[in-house]
Design an enzyme around this catalytic site. Structure first.
Site, PDB file in Angstrom:
ATOM      1  N   ASN A   1      26.758 -26.147  79.080  1.00  0.00           N
ATOM      2  CA  ASN A   1      26.467 -27.160  80.097  1.00  0.00           C
ATOM      3  C   ASN A   1      27.372 -28.367  79.945  1.00  0.00           C
ATOM      4  O   ASN A   1      27.765 -28.732  78.845  1.00  0.00           O
ATOM      5  CB  ASN A   1      24.979 -27.561  80.048  1.00  0.00           C
ATOM      6  CG  ASN A   1      24.732 -28.786  79.181  1.00  0.00           C
ATOM      7  OD1 ASN A   1      24.948 -29.934  79.612  1.00  0.00           O
ATOM      8  ND2 ASN A   1      24.299 -28.573  77.941  1.00  0.00           N
TER       9      ASN A   1
ATOM     10  N   PHE B   1      24.488 -36.242  81.613  1.00  0.00           N
ATOM     11  CA  PHE B   1      23.379 -37.208  81.749  1.00  0.00           C
ATOM     12  C   PHE B   1      23.055 -37.517  83.208  1.00  0.00           C
ATOM     13  O   PHE B   1      22.956 -38.679  83.624  1.00  0.00           O
ATOM     14  CB  PHE B   1      23.689 -38.546  81.037  1.00  0.00           C
ATOM     15  CG  PHE B   1      23.806 -38.476  79.542  1.00  0.00           C
ATOM     16  CD1 PHE B   1      23.353 -37.378  78.822  1.00  0.00           C
ATOM     17  CD2 PHE B   1      24.350 -39.537  78.829  1.00  0.00           C
ATOM     18  CE1 PHE B   1      23.459 -37.331  77.434  1.00  0.00           C
ATOM     19  CE2 PHE B   1      24.458 -39.500  77.444  1.00  0.00           C
ATOM     20  CZ  PHE B   1      24.018 -38.410  76.748  1.00  0.00           C
TER      21      PHE B   1
ATOM     22  N   SER C   1      26.125 -36.073  72.723  1.00  0.00           N
ATOM     23  CA  SER C   1      26.464 -35.266  73.888  1.00  0.00           C
ATOM     24  C   SER C   1      27.979 -35.157  73.976  1.00  0.00           C
ATOM     25  O   SER C   1      28.687 -36.155  73.876  1.00  0.00           O
ATOM     26  CB  SER C   1      25.953 -35.911  75.173  1.00  0.00           C
ATOM     27  OG  SER C   1      26.559 -35.244  76.277  1.00  0.00           O
TER      28      SER C   1
ATOM     29  N   ASN D   1      29.422 -34.451  76.661  1.00  0.00           N
ATOM     30  CA  ASN D   1      29.746 -34.568  78.084  1.00  0.00           C
ATOM     31  C   ASN D   1      29.879 -35.992  78.599  1.00  0.00           C
ATOM     32  O   ASN D   1      30.024 -36.214  79.792  1.00  0.00           O
ATOM     33  CB  ASN D   1      28.709 -33.797  78.901  1.00  0.00           C
ATOM     34  CG  ASN D   1      28.683 -32.333  78.498  1.00  0.00           C
ATOM     35  OD1 ASN D   1      29.740 -31.726  78.310  1.00  0.00           O
ATOM     36  ND2 ASN D   1      27.492 -31.775  78.328  1.00  0.00           N
ATOM     37  N   THR D   2      29.786 -36.969  77.694  1.00  0.00           N
ATOM     38  CA  THR D   2      30.099 -38.353  78.033  1.00  0.00           C
ATOM     39  C   THR D   2      31.292 -38.731  77.164  1.00  0.00           C
ATOM     40  O   THR D   2      31.144 -38.842  75.944  1.00  0.00           O
ATOM     41  CB  THR D   2      28.888 -39.285  77.766  1.00  0.00           C
ATOM     42  OG1 THR D   2      27.819 -38.906  78.633  1.00  0.00           O
ATOM     43  CG2 THR D   2      29.237 -40.748  78.014  1.00  0.00           C
TER      44      THR D   2
ATOM     45  N   LYS E   1      20.192 -38.338  67.032  1.00  0.00           N
ATOM     46  CA  LYS E   1      20.556 -36.943  67.335  1.00  0.00           C
ATOM     47  C   LYS E   1      22.049 -36.734  67.162  1.00  0.00           C
ATOM     48  O   LYS E   1      22.860 -37.377  67.830  1.00  0.00           O
ATOM     49  CB  LYS E   1      20.118 -36.582  68.751  1.00  0.00           C
ATOM     50  CG  LYS E   1      20.377 -35.113  69.059  1.00  0.00           C
ATOM     51  CD  LYS E   1      19.584 -34.657  70.243  1.00  0.00           C
ATOM     52  CE  LYS E   1      19.878 -33.212  70.579  1.00  0.00           C
ATOM     53  NZ  LYS E   1      19.145 -32.780  71.768  1.00  0.00           N
TER      54      LYS E   1
ATOM     55  N   ASN F   1      22.821 -31.246  68.444  1.00  0.00           N
ATOM     56  CA  ASN F   1      23.108 -31.100  69.873  1.00  0.00           C
ATOM     57  C   ASN F   1      23.949 -29.830  70.112  1.00  0.00           C
ATOM     58  O   ASN F   1      24.114 -29.022  69.204  1.00  0.00           O
ATOM     59  CB  ASN F   1      23.861 -32.355  70.348  1.00  0.00           C
ATOM     60  CG  ASN F   1      23.503 -32.735  71.758  1.00  0.00           C
ATOM     61  OD1 ASN F   1      23.520 -31.872  72.648  1.00  0.00           O
ATOM     62  ND2 ASN F   1      23.182 -33.986  71.998  1.00  0.00           N
TER      63      ASN F   1
HETATM   64  C1  LIG Z   1      21.155 -27.659  80.145  1.00  0.00           C
HETATM   65  C2  LIG Z   1      21.069 -28.489  78.899  1.00  0.00           C
HETATM   66  C3  LIG Z   1      20.964 -29.865  79.002  1.00  0.00           C
HETATM   67  C4  LIG Z   1      20.883 -30.659  77.855  1.00  0.00           C
HETATM   68  N1  LIG Z   1      20.773 -32.009  77.978  1.00  0.00           N
HETATM   69  C5  LIG Z   1      20.625 -32.777  76.862  1.00  0.00           C
HETATM   70  C6  LIG Z   1      20.432 -34.184  76.967  1.00  0.00           C
HETATM   71  O1  LIG Z   1      20.409 -34.752  78.048  1.00  0.00           O
HETATM   72  N2  LIG Z   1      20.287 -34.889  75.813  1.00  0.00           N
HETATM   73  C7  LIG Z   1      20.297 -34.291  74.577  1.00  0.00           C
HETATM   74  O2  LIG Z   1      20.122 -34.975  73.557  1.00  0.00           O
HETATM   75  N3  LIG Z   1      20.472 -32.956  74.452  1.00  0.00           N
HETATM   76  C8  LIG Z   1      20.640 -32.196  75.557  1.00  0.00           C
HETATM   77  N4  LIG Z   1      20.813 -30.840  75.420  1.00  0.00           N
HETATM   78  C9  LIG Z   1      20.894 -30.251  74.080  1.00  0.00           C
HETATM   79  C10 LIG Z   1      19.569 -29.644  73.644  1.00  0.00           C
HETATM   80  O3  LIG Z   1      18.577 -30.627  73.591  1.00  0.00           O
HETATM   81  C11 LIG Z   1      19.726 -29.000  72.246  1.00  0.00           C
HETATM   82  O4  LIG Z   1      20.037 -29.979  71.286  1.00  0.00           O
HETATM   83  C12 LIG Z   1      20.816 -27.933  72.243  1.00  0.00           C
HETATM   84  O5  LIG Z   1      20.842 -27.226  73.447  1.00  0.00           O
HETATM   85  C13 LIG Z   1      20.633 -26.933  71.101  1.00  0.00           C
HETATM   86  O6  LIG Z   1      19.375 -26.306  71.178  1.00  0.00           O
HETATM   87  P1  LIG Z   1      19.123 -24.861  71.876  1.00  0.00           P
HETATM   88  O7  LIG Z   1      20.114 -23.898  71.265  1.00  0.00           O
HETATM   89  O8  LIG Z   1      17.712 -24.551  71.567  1.00  0.00           O
HETATM   90  O9  LIG Z   1      19.362 -25.057  73.314  1.00  0.00           O
HETATM   91  C14 LIG Z   1      20.913 -30.034  76.565  1.00  0.00           C
HETATM   92  C15 LIG Z   1      21.017 -28.644  76.483  1.00  0.00           C
HETATM   93  C16 LIG Z   1      21.102 -27.864  77.623  1.00  0.00           C
HETATM   94  C17 LIG Z   1      21.228 -26.362  77.475  1.00  0.00           C
END
Ligand SMILES: Cc1cc2nc3c(=O)[nH]c(=O)nc-3n(C[C@H](O)[C@H](O)[C@H](O)COP(=O)(O)O)c2cc1C
Length: 292
Positions: free
Chosen positions: A37, A41, A100, A102-103, A143, A172
């Site tokens: 992704n 934000f 993140s 993505n920023t 985080k 993350n």
């Molecule tokens: C679609 C998507 C959006 C996410 N948006 C955020 C976010 O806004 N802030 C954040 O701290 N982590 C965000 N994450 C990261 C997740 O919270 C998590 O840390 C990461 O995906 C690893 O866990 P997972 O393998 O269980 O997905 C996002 C992940 C995904 C897949």
């Protein structure tokens, strides 16, 4: 909450609403049980979220609020401080998201010096709020990314301890593409999550546990999709476990399945409490080579 989660985290929220990146910005790598992704934000901003959180005030369940900075912010630290001030009263804990991918530039806040400055400001805001309102201090979790060297892990651990963060969330999404090489979406910009993130994020988690000792709260996240992977996080040092991508593929019954599976593992291992499993595999993971 009703799916069986012990706690829920909302965000990331930025002071002003922002649209995020143009579409497409979310890719499912279905055969890999992974997602890439680059949402960036997308959110309605603090005021809107605060209104919704206020509407559930007094309701059951632990809710954390994850705060970040606007992409075009002239002062990112001020954005986090604003997040503390706006959400302190609604949140059971605050998650300071500096990881993140993505920023642009956000992850540079993970350097020891910048993290020290950021934590000084957010911890002071939190302490000030608690003093003025005569309420308990809400825990502040930081985080972090999974793309860290051993030196960077030490640096972050030192800053978190020195500046009295209450815990870390590890981790993350990753910029690495280990395990998805050659996939038609592997070249998409953004953070990779899900099954291919398990190894790397768990390796980093064990190193934070070693660096921070047994009493520092750690939340393990990255690649959890069943009871086995949830338990692996605890064995690698996690006190609590989160997941995101697992729910995408596992569906709404996933939390109940994981909880039942964990109970079965405890029964078979003749263990009374999940805390007995914590750190069991930290030493093994410390001996393992860094993820490619
Ligand atoms: C679609 C998507 C959006 C996410 N948006 C955020 C976010 O806004 N802030 C954040 O701290 N982590 C965000 N994450 C990261 C997740 O919270 C998590 O840390 C990461 O995906 C690893 O866990 P997972 O393998 O269980 O997905 C996002 C992940 C995904 C897949």
């Amino acid at each position: 909450m009703r799916l069986g989660f012990g706690f829920v985290e909302v965000g990331t929220l930025t002071p002003r609403p922002q649209e995020g990146n143009p579409l497409p910005r979310l890719f499912r790598l279905v055969d890999k049980r992974a997602v890439i992704n680059r949402l960036g934000f997308n959110n309605d901003g603090h005021a809107d979220a605060a209104e919704r959180l206020a509407a559930r005030a007094g309701k059951m369940g632990i809710v954390g609020v994850n705060i970040g900075a606007n992409k075009d912010s002239p002062d990112r630290i001020a954005d986090y401080v604003e997040g503390v001030n706006v959400f302190e009263s609604f949140a059971d804990y605050l998650a300071v998201n500096i990881s993140s991918p993505n920023t642009p530039g956000l992850r540079s806040l993970q350097s020891g010096e910048d993290l020290g400055k950021l934590l000084k400001a957010v911890v002071a805001a939190r302490n000030g709020y608690a003093a003025i309102t005569a309420t308990n201090r809400k825990p502040i979790f930081v985080k972090v990314a999974p793309d860290l060297t051993e030196d960077q892990i030490e640096e972050i651990a030192d800053a978190a301890r020195d500046r009295r963060a209450d815990g870390l969330i590890v981790a993350n999404t990753t910029l690495a593409r280990d395990g998805v090489e050659g996939h038609r979406h592997a070249g998409e910009a953004g953070g990779l999550s899900g099954r291919p993130l398990m190894r790397r994020s768990t390796w980093v988690l064990a190193r934070f546990r070693r660096a921070l000792g047994p009493d520092f709260p750690l939340i393990g996240v990255g690649g959890v999709e069943d009871a086995r992977t949830a338990i692996m996080k605890i064995e690698a040092g996690a006190d609590l476990v989160q997941l995101y991508t697992g729910l995408v593929y596992g569906g709404p019954h996933l939390p109940a399945r994981i909880l039942k599976g964990m109970l079965r593992v405890l029964d078979i291992a003749d263990v009374d409490s999940i805390t007995e499993l914590r750190d069991r595999r930290v030493d093994d993971l410390l001996a393992a080579p860094p993820p490619a």
